[in-house]
Structures are given as structure tokens and as C-alpha cells.
Design a protein around this motif. Structure first.
Motif, short mmCIF file in Angstrom:
data_model
loop_
_atom_site.label_atom_id
_atom_site.label_comp_id
_atom_site.label_asym_id
_atom_site.label_seq_id
_atom_site.Cartn_x
_atom_site.Cartn_y
_atom_site.Cartn_z
N PHE A 67 41.69 30.96 32.60
CA PHE A 67 41.73 32.01 31.59
C PHE A 67 42.31 31.54 30.25
O PHE A 67 42.11 32.20 29.23
N TYR B 278 43.96 37.85 29.24
CA TYR B 278 43.47 37.94 30.62
C TYR B 278 44.57 37.76 31.66
O TYR B 278 44.67 38.51 32.63
N GLN C 209 35.48 27.05 33.81
CA GLN C 209 34.48 26.87 34.88
C GLN C 209 34.62 25.57 35.69
O GLN C 209 33.73 25.24 36.46
N PRO D 72 32.75 30.89 37.62
CA PRO D 72 31.54 30.97 36.80
C PRO D 72 30.51 31.96 37.34
O PRO D 72 29.69 32.46 36.58
N GLY D 73 30.59 32.28 38.62
CA GLY D 73 29.60 33.20 39.19
C GLY D 73 30.06 34.65 39.22
O GLY D 73 29.48 35.46 39.95
N VAL D 74 31.07 34.99 38.42
CA VAL D 74 31.60 36.35 38.48
C VAL D 74 30.49 37.39 38.28
O VAL D 74 29.66 37.26 37.39
N GLY D 75 30.50 38.39 39.12
CA GLY D 75 29.52 39.47 38.99
C GLY D 75 28.22 39.21 39.73
O GLY D 75 27.38 40.10 39.85
N THR D 76 28.03 38.00 40.24
CA THR D 76 26.82 37.71 41.02
C THR D 76 27.11 37.95 42.49
O THR D 76 28.14 38.50 42.86
N SER E 64 34.46 46.37 35.69
CA SER E 64 33.73 45.40 34.90
C SER E 64 33.10 44.36 35.81
O SER E 64 33.72 43.91 36.77
N SER E 65 31.86 43.97 35.50
CA SER E 65 31.24 42.92 36.30
C SER E 65 31.58 41.54 35.75
O SER E 65 31.09 40.53 36.22
N THR E 66 32.42 41.48 34.72
CA THR E 66 32.75 40.18 34.14
C THR E 66 34.23 39.83 34.31
O THR E 66 34.64 38.74 33.96
N PHE E 67 35.03 40.73 34.84
CA PHE E 67 36.47 40.47 34.93
C PHE E 67 36.97 40.90 36.31
O PHE E 67 37.73 41.85 36.45
N ARG F 285 40.79 41.11 37.16
CA ARG F 285 41.48 42.38 36.94
C ARG F 285 41.05 43.46 37.91
O ARG F 285 41.88 44.20 38.45
#
Lengths: 272, 272, 272
Positions: free
Chosen positions: A18, A24, A58, A86-90, A138-141, A144
Motif C-alpha cells: 500500500f 490505505y 503487486q 493484484p487480483g483484488v475483486g476477481t 468496494s471491489s478494489t479495496f 478494508r
């Protein structure tokens, strides 16, 4: 949890990519405390220890190594929160690993490769995102919105089975950290890690050295010493560092600045 | 300890040249907590405060100054752990310094020069490495394997005499931080420290100014103001900063970027 | 305080432009603990959470945004200490803001713009410097000599009215963070924040999107995805990030490095 026969202590050891320029890291910690808010006021007994947040973005390999170099020195019950993702949200899995001494929380992308190999017994769980995440999220964090609540659940001693299901370790993602390459008269080494002082940490450990050997860097022999200070000013030396791995170093200087990523070989000493 | 008539509190103030990119800082903290593991569970009352870990590698002078600028603002009982240690693993002494207010732990290389000069009474002890270190240990990471356990012993209120022996302060290593050079009509100053804002902190303290004077930078007179904001945009000014030392600064800018290490003189004002 | 009907907890969330190279951050924390020294020993229940100290020097705007992105994730009772203070030592006000959930302490220069706009009720107080500061003090380091003691007073549950007086919110300094510019077929966006990963965070929030739209960067349409990983290697994409604001990103890369500060537009989709 009862399975493992111990209760987690309040140490949360946190490492990520981060950086320390943004919000973050602080927000993840704030969120963990906020999750405990309605609890009985003991949330202040939690101690956050930052390992580092300056893993290059990453760079999962570097994260895996840093964890390897660190976790054994922490007290029983420590929860390691590792986020290089790097694959956050997948579809990548969210993992919880439990051993008799420690917990590990983070993405299933190889970040915990060494833990999975070195700790026995070692139980892996896939986190059930729907049972943890609160909407909206959030699909990117996920640090949190997903991993922080999981850490809070561990601190609150919730039963793991209520928010995660066991998964076979063989199904998880592993990174490849090969042993030194065997060559005719010894080994060709890889550089695993370059530290802040410019020391080059290789993949050659003390245990591999079963007979007398010499260390060669870019086809020149260098001395094997036991402390950084033993070198002469500007001399390239080798030594077994704090993790038991062979390092290339320069006294009061940066081996990385001088050498970059040199060729390093172990050559067995020839009898006279 | 009873000698000094106080018990240590749980604040550990930590400064080093370890940087924040690697695992070193986190591992030292983890190790301190691990040492306390079998204790009575109160280890969580310990509070780590990082002063900085971005001291340039092996820059003992900068470490000594940072400690000088910091330690008086910490509460009674604080344990200062200072690790800037180019001689790690050599014969250099491992030190413990005790005053009625504070403890200081680290290598004997001048890092504690100001403490030793400013605190009275002030008791120095040489740490008996063999009584502290557990095998196997690393000769390159005494922060983890030597100094962390010493901090734990202090927190556990072990008697200092069981792991260290008194040593005369005169035998210790001191760095030389000279007073400003006396010149015909005033002083020629040295720059001790350049901070993150680019302010140049000199060795000239308020107390030395016994009569009216002017500040000259590279042979040009600059104004002496009392706040950074008093300057005009881009103007070079001087002021007595938060440590009582004369600083050269530029409003909303970096004096270091503009001036580097300029010549700074104090010249006594001439009567009319 | 009783006015607000809650007691502060021991979390102090700290952000500043002090950097992590110097002693400033550690000294502020030390000073807070020192102020509590004569108290009943519970000062160790205080938990410091660093949001960041790497706000660019004097960049009050960035500080205001970081606080906006952070504060809602902290537990009730958190005291936010924010120091980005180019006007230190001048007549600028020292502020304390109290809401039913949080406290905010720092200079009155716009750092708390979003808090003042978003929190209701929200009470502002001007700190009475003479009732807080102890002599001698520094006019250049109010973090240590003014704001740290105020944080200690809050932790000690001193009545705010004894060291600060209410001030109308309209009198405070606000920064201007404009909405996206309305253009014929949509909006022209501003970049509010570039994070450590090089993601460009704009001022366009989900709520403004009342009908289907496209995202255009430097006059080229980019895809709107829902995770960073959805992009193809090197593809410029847009997505709503963790704060609900539109971001421009590149998978496994830095959008900032590739694009700098590009022109970003929202254009309403045209029916077929």
C-alpha cells in the motif's frame, strides 16, 4: 479454533504494497478497530505491528519472502495480515491459514507459499466473502472491506467455520522458489532479495553446504566472512546473514549499487 | 534498577537506519513481544513509538542528533532502542544507559553522545552478550538477537546487574559535535542536520547569543524571523527552531535545494 | 463534551506532512504520552494510528482529501490529529472540531473542509493558545507544543470550554473542491488525488451519474470496469474506486506515469 487449542492474542502484524503515502494502511487499521467497536471495550488491547508497506506494487514474490523472513519471530497468536493483491475483486480466493501458533489472512496468490511449506500442521480455509463483507463495499479495496473484518472476527474469537470453509492445501496457489542450480562443481545461485542496505540475499542456505566451498561473484572469488564489518572498505564479501542465507555485501556500501544482479556461484574447494 | 528508584513504563521509542522497505523493524518488535510471551500476558501494555527508521545507512552522527532532538519529550520510563550499527558483530560494546528518567539501549559507537553529556546522573553498563543471546543467533542482526531481548529484560524488570556490568562513562565512544567556530566578529557555524522540509539546522544555540548579532549566509545578510511564514515567498531567512538551534529556511520552499550547505556566519551588530 | 454525550476512546489517528525521515512524528506522540504522565497510568491504553506523514510539504489540499477518504472508517471516539501547517506560528487559528463520533485537532487552514461539510452536528472551537502552551515553547513546532497537549486534554476528558471557545463554522477557512464542470454532453472532471499505485482519482462520484455515460480520456473512450484486474495488460480503464469516485487506472501499471494529468470527460451515451 478450538480445534487448534489456543486463543489468538492481540498482535496484528501487517504487511502490504500500500505504501505509506496514502491513507490505505491507516484505514485498514481503523476499520479493524471499528469492527470491534460494539464489543466490550477491549479492542484497545490490540497491537498493530507494521512489517512493511513498501513492497513494490503487486510484487507478490517479495511479499512472500518478507513474510518468510519475519513470522517466526512473532509471539504465539499473532495474526498476519498480508495484502499484495493484484487480483483484488476477481475470482481469486480469500484465504485464512491457521497453525498452532499463528493466523495468516490475505489473498490466495502465493503470498503464503513459505508458511504453507514450513508449518505443520497448517489448516487452510477459503473465506466466504458473502458472510463477511457488508454492503455497500468496494471491489478494489478488500483490505478494508474484506480482510479487516476477518481479522476482527479472529480477534473476537468467532468460530472460523462460521465465515470460512476448509480447503485442501494442494488447491492453493504457490510460487516457485527454486533451490540453487546444481552445476558441475557446486551451485549457481539466484538472488532472492535486495535489502535497504543493498545487500544481495541469495537462495543458498547454510544447510546446503555439506563440504568446504568458495564463493565466486562474476567469476572472481570473494571472501566468506562472518560480519559486514570484517570487509575492507569497498571489498565485496559474502556471509551468511540473519536468515541463514548467503548474502553478498560491501562494507559501508551497497553491493547492489556496485554489482546489480551479478552471477554468483558456490564452488567446492579443491584439495591441495 | 532499584538503584535508580523507578520502574520502567511500557514505552519503547525505536530509531534506526533499517529503513521501512524491509522486515527488520517489524521483526525487532515481534521479537521483543515474543520474549515476553511466557510472561503474564501484560506484554500488550507495551507501546512502540517509532522515532524514525530512515536514518541514512550507518550515519551514526545523524542518529545521535535525532535522539538529542527527541528524548526529552518522552514520558518517564521510556526505553530508547537505537540501532545504527556499522560495527555489528565485531568487538564493539553493546550498551545500556540508565538515568532516573530513561533507558537507552544500543551499540557503543557515539549514538548516545548527547545523552551521556546532558543527563546527570547517568549510569552506563556493558551488556554481557553471552548472558542475553540465545543460540543460534545472527552476527549481522543484533537488533533482533541481542538488543530486542535486552529491551524485554528491562520491561520484565530483570535486575540490570544480571546481564550487564557497570562501565565508566569515560571509556565509551563519543562523537565530536563542536561548538561554532569563534571568528573575529562572531562565529562560523556548522550545519548539523537537514530536515525533511529542507531546513538547515545549525550548531548555534540561543544561549550563545550574548549580544546583538546578524546572520549572514554566503556573505549576504538574512533576516532573523520568528516563524517560517514570516518570510516572503522565496526569501532566505533565519530563525531559532524547535530545538533552540538557529535554522536557515525558505518560506514554502526548501533551503537545502536552493543553498546546499552554504557558509553561515553570526556577526555581531556594529553600534551606530 | 457532556454536550455531545460520549466519552473519547483512546484512538489517536495522526496525519501530517512531517515525513518519516525526521523525529517530528515520534516527538509529537512522545509529548502526548508525557502530558499524561502524571495521570493514573492508563496512558498506555492510547493507540496511535498513523494515516500518513508523507503528505507533500504544506499541501493542505492533499491533507483534506486524505482525511475525507479515511475518517469514516475509524471507531467512535477517535481523535484525528492533522498537521499540515504552513502558517505555524502566525495568527492562524488552532482548531478543535467535535462531532458526536469524532474529534479533529489541527490548524484552521482548510484541512478539515470535508469534515465540516459532511458532519452534522459539528461543533467548532478556537483553541486558546495561552491556556494550553507551556513556556518555553517553539513557534515553529505547534504539533509538539500546542496540538499534542490538546490531544492529551481530550484524552484526559478535560472540559473543552476550559481551553477553547466556540466559534461559528462560517468563520473558518474552507478549501474549494469544485464539482465536475458541466459541459454540453456531460462533465469535465478534475483529478483530485494520485495514489501510490498511480491511480488517478477524480471528483466524479457515483451519485452524479443519473443516466448512462461513457468515460473519455484525452478524447479516447476507455472502458468502465469494476476491478483493476479486468483490464488487459497496459489498457487504460476507468472504475469507481474505494471512495466511490471515478478513477483512471492501468492493470499492473501506473496510470500517472503513462498519462500524467490527462483530460477526462464523462459523456452521456447516445441512444441508437
Amino acid at each position: 479454533m478450538s480445534l487448534l487449542g489456543f486463543e489468538p492474542r492481540g498482535v496484528v502484524a501487517f504487511f502490504s504494497d500500500f505504501g505509506v503515502r496514502d491513507h490505505y494502511v491507516g484505514v485498514v487499521k481503523g476499520r479493524i478497530l471499528k469492527e470491534l467497536e460494539e464489543w466490550d471495550g477491549h479492542s484497545l488491547e490490540i497491537k498493530f505491528i507494521d512489517i512493511t508497506h513498501e513492497i513494490p506494487p503487486q510484487d507478490v514474490r517479495k511479499g512472500a519472502l518478507l513474510l518468510k523472513f519475519s513470522y517466526k519471530y512473532f509471539p504465539k497468536g499473532t495474526i498476519f495480515l498480508g495484502i499484495v493483491d493484484p487480483g483484488v475483486g476477481t475470482e481469486r480466493r480469500a484465504l485464512l491459514i491457521a497453525t498452532p501458533k499463528y493466523f495468516f489472512v490475505g489473498p490466495d496468490n502465493g503470498l503464503f507459499t513459505f508458511v504453507l511449506r514450513e508449518q505443520e500442521p497448517c489448516y487452510a480455509y477459503e473465506i466466504d466473502v458473502k458472510k463477511v463483507i457488508k454492503f455497500p463495499y468496494s471491489s478494489t479495496f478488500h483490505g478494508r472491506d474484506l480482510f479487516a473484518p476477518v481479522v476482527a472476527k479472529l480477534l473476537l474469537r468467532e468460530k472460523i467455520e462460521t465465515f470460512a470453509k476448509p480447503i485442501k492445501k494442494e488447491k492453493l496457489v504457490y510460487l516457485d522458489f527454486p533451490y540453487p542450480l546444481k552445476i558441475e562443481e557446486g551451485f549457481r545461485l539466484s538472488i532472492w532479495y535486495v535489502d535497504h542496505f543493498g545487500n544481495l540475499i541469495t537462495n543458498f542456505s547454510k544447510e546446503l553446504a555439506d563440504k568446504p566451498f568458495e564463493v565466486w561473484v562474476n567469476n572472481k572469488r570473494v571472501r566468506l566472512v562472518s560480519t559486514y564489518a570484517e570487509g575492507r572498505e569497498g571489498e565485496i564479501v559474502s556471509l551468511f546473514g540473519s536468515e541463514g542465507l548467503l548474502e553478498i555485501a560491501i562494507k559501508n556500501g551497497s553491493a547492489f549499487e556496485v554489482l546489480g544482479y551479478p552471477e554468483i556461484e558456490i564452488r567446492y574447494s579443491k584439495g591441495l
